[in-house]
Write a protein that holds these residues in place. Structure first.
Motif, PDB file in Angstrom:
ATOM      1  N   ASP A   1      -9.072  -7.382   1.167  1.00 57.96           N
ATOM      2  CA  ASP A   1      -7.984  -7.223   0.070  1.00 57.96           C
ATOM      3  C   ASP A   1      -8.155  -8.415  -0.811  1.00 57.96           C
TER       4      ASP A   1
ATOM      5  N   ARG B   1      -8.847   0.061  -6.759  1.00 59.45           N
ATOM      6  CA  ARG B   1      -8.681   1.326  -5.552  1.00 59.45           C
ATOM      7  C   ARG B   1      -8.046   2.639  -6.270  1.00 59.45           C
TER       8      ARG B   1
ATOM      9  N   SER C   1      -5.871   6.403  -6.217  1.00 61.19           N
ATOM     10  CA  SER C   1      -4.695   6.670  -6.024  1.00 61.19           C
ATOM     11  C   SER C   1      -4.086   6.831  -4.764  1.00 61.19           C
ATOM     12  N   GLU C   2      -5.395   7.046  -3.827  1.00 63.46           N
ATOM     13  CA  GLU C   2      -5.368   6.961  -2.317  1.00 63.46           C
ATOM     14  C   GLU C   2      -5.426   5.860  -1.655  1.00 63.46           C
ATOM     15  N   SER C   3      -5.396   4.781  -2.551  1.00 59.80           N
ATOM     16  CA  SER C   3      -5.697   3.309  -1.980  1.00 59.80           C
ATOM     17  C   SER C   3      -7.351   3.361  -1.398  1.00 59.80           C
ATOM     18  N   ARG C   4      -8.305   4.101  -1.823  1.00 59.13           N
ATOM     19  CA  ARG C   4      -9.660   3.740  -1.080  1.00 59.13           C
ATOM     20  C   ARG C   4     -10.309   2.718  -2.271  1.00 59.13           C
TER      21      ARG C   4
ATOM     22  N   ARG D   1      -6.075  -4.174 -10.312  1.00 58.85           N
ATOM     23  CA  ARG D   1      -4.915  -3.121 -10.263  1.00 58.85           C
ATOM     24  C   ARG D   1      -4.843  -2.155 -11.468  1.00 58.85           C
TER      25      ARG D   1
ATOM     26  N   ARG E   1      -4.828   1.821 -11.687  1.00 56.44           N
ATOM     27  CA  ARG E   1      -4.041   2.991 -12.155  1.00 56.44           C
ATOM     28  C   ARG E   1      -4.596   3.805 -13.374  1.00 56.44           C
TER      29      ARG E   1
END
Length: 364
Positions: A297, A323, A325-328, A355, A359
Motif C-alpha cells: 500500500d 485502485r 471502486s472495490e479497492s482492487r 487516489r 476515484r
C-alpha cells in the motif's frame, strides 16, 4: 509513506549509530545535494549548522559518515555527496513529507478530472502521466491493467500478403493495434468472416469472458467457420492479451522523458540518461518494476541500483498503486527522475494523484 514512517531494520540500525550532530551534518549534506546536486564541504557546512562547530570538527564527523558508507567524495579535494545507501537511510528514516499545497491539488484535479464525463480511461491516464511530468520536471509513468476491458469492436486489416493488423476497441474507448501473421490462402472474405463472428458473438464481454465463451462453443464454432477463419478468431483474441500475464494485459504510458535531460551536467550523465531511455523504450523492465509497486500500500521509492532498470542510470522512481471502486489495484503511476528528486514534494503528489485517478476511473 509519511513523515512518521517507521524506518526499515537496516535504516533504524544505521540511524542509531549517529549522534545528534552527525545526524544534522548528514541531513544537511543530503538536503544540499537534493537542492543543488553539488557536493558540500566542511567550511560551508560549519556556517549553516544549528550548532557551533569548526570546519575541522565537521570534517571529523564527515569522515565517520563516510566510513559508515553514507557519504562519499566524488573528487579528492571536493565536498561530500550522499551514497545511494545514504539516500535510502534519509528517505526511510529522516524524510519529512508534508501535504500538497492547495494550488497544486487544484491543478492536479483540473488536469486529471478534466471536464468530467465522456473521458476515456486512456485519456485520464495519459493526462495523469503528463501532469506528473509537468509538476515534477521528471518523466511521468502509468502502468494500466486492462483485465476488465469489454470488447466493443474488432477488425482485421490486411497489411501484407502474410500479415494483418488487428484493431481492438474496448467499451471504455481504449484502442489497440496488434500485428498478427496470416496463414497462406487467407482471403479478404476470411478476414471479414472472422471480424463478423467476433463482433456478433463476443461483443460486450471481457477478454476472460470472451475466451471462455469461445472455448465452450469451440466445437460448434469449428463447424460454423472454416479452418483459416477459426485461426484468425483465436489470433484476434490472443493479440488482446499478448503482453499480459495470466490474462491481465498491461499498457505503459510515459510522458516527459525530455525533462530528464535538463539536469545533465557531464558526458557521463548523458550516457546514463541514454541507457535509461533505452530501458524505458524496451518497457519490460519498467513494467516489472512498476508491478512490484502493486505489492504494498501507499507510495514506494526505488533508488538507483536498488533495481535492475536504474543500475546504470542514476535514477529514482516514486510510485503508488491506484485502485478501483472495490479497492482492487488496477494500475500504478509515478515519477522517474534523478536520484536527487525532491522526494518531500513528489511523494504526496504521487499519492494524491493515485487516489484521484482511482476515484475518477471509478466514475467512468
Amino acid at each position: 509513506m509519511s513523515g512518521d514512517r517507521i524506518p526499515s531494520e537496516a535504516s533504524a540500525s544505521a540511524l542509531w549509530k549517529l549522534d545528534r550532530r552527525s545526524r544534522e551534518i548528514f541531513r544537511h549534506i543530503v538536503e544540499s545535494y537534493l537542492d543543488t546536486g553539488e557536493p558540500v564541504g566542511s567550511r560551508n557546512l560549519s556556517r549553516i549548522l544549528p550548532m557551533a562547530l569548526s570546519p575541522a570538527s565537521v570534517r571529523n564527523v564527515m569522515a565517520d559518515l563516510e566510513h559508515l558508507g553514507l557519504i562519499f567524495a566524488p573528487h579528492t579535494s571536493a565536498g561530500r555527496l550522499p551514497t545511494e545507501g545514504g539516500l535510502r537511510l534519509f528517505v526511510d528514516a529522516m524524510l519529512e513529507v508534508g501535504d500538497l499545497a492547495a494550488d497544486e491539488r487544484r491543478q492536479i484535479e483540473a488536469q486529471v478530472a478534466g471536464s468530467g464525463g465522456g473521458r476515456t480511461v486512456e485519456s485520464v491516464l495519459s493526462e495523469a502521466s503528463r501532469m506528473l511530468s509537468g509538476l515534477s520536471r521528471g518523466a511521468g509513468v502509468v502502468l494500466a491493467q486492462k483485465s476488465d476491458a469489454r470488447l466493443k469492436h474488432i477488425e482485421f486489416v490486411r497489411l501484407e500478403p502474410m500479415k494483418a493488423l488487428v484493431v481492438l476497441v474496448a467499451e471504455d474507448g481504449t484502442v489497440e493495434n496488434r500485428l498478427i501473421p496470416l496463414d497462406p490462402g487467407t482471403t479478404p472474405s476470411t478476414l471479414t468472416e472472422a471480424s463478423n463472428y467476433l463482433n456478433n458473438s463476443l461483443r460486450g464481454r471481457t477478454l476472460a469472458e470472451a475466451r471462455a465463451e469461445l472455448e465452450a462453443r469451440q466445437e460448434k464454432a469449428r463447424a460454423e467457420l472454416d479452418q483459416l477463419t477459426a485461426k484468425l478468431v483465436d489470433a484476434g483474441l490472443a493479440s488482446w492479451a499478448a503482453s499480459g500475464q495470466g490474462g491481465r494485459p498491461e499498457t505503459l504510458i510515459v510522458r516527459g522523458q525530455a525533462n530528464l535531460l535538463e539536469d545533465v551536467k557531464a558526458a557521463e550523465d548523458l550516457e546514463r540518461i541514454r541507457l535509461l531511455f533505452d530501458d524505458i523504450e524496451t518497457q519490460q523492465e519498467l513494467i516489472h518494476l512498476l508491478g512490484r509497486a502493486e505489492e504494498g500500500d501507499g507510495v514506494r521509492i526505488f533508488i538507483g541500483s536498488e533495481n535492475k532498470l536504474f543500475s546504470l542510470s542514476g535514477s529514482s522512481l516514486v510510485v503508488s498503486p491506484y485502485r478501483d471502486s472495490e479497492s482492487r489495484v488496477i494500475g500504478v503511476l509515478g515519477v522517474i527522475g534523478p536520484t536527487r528528486l525532491n522526494y518531500a514534494r513528489i511523494v504526496p503528489m504521487v499519492d494524491y494523484t493515485a487516489r484521484l485517478v482511482g476515484r475518477v476511473l471509478g466514475k467512468a
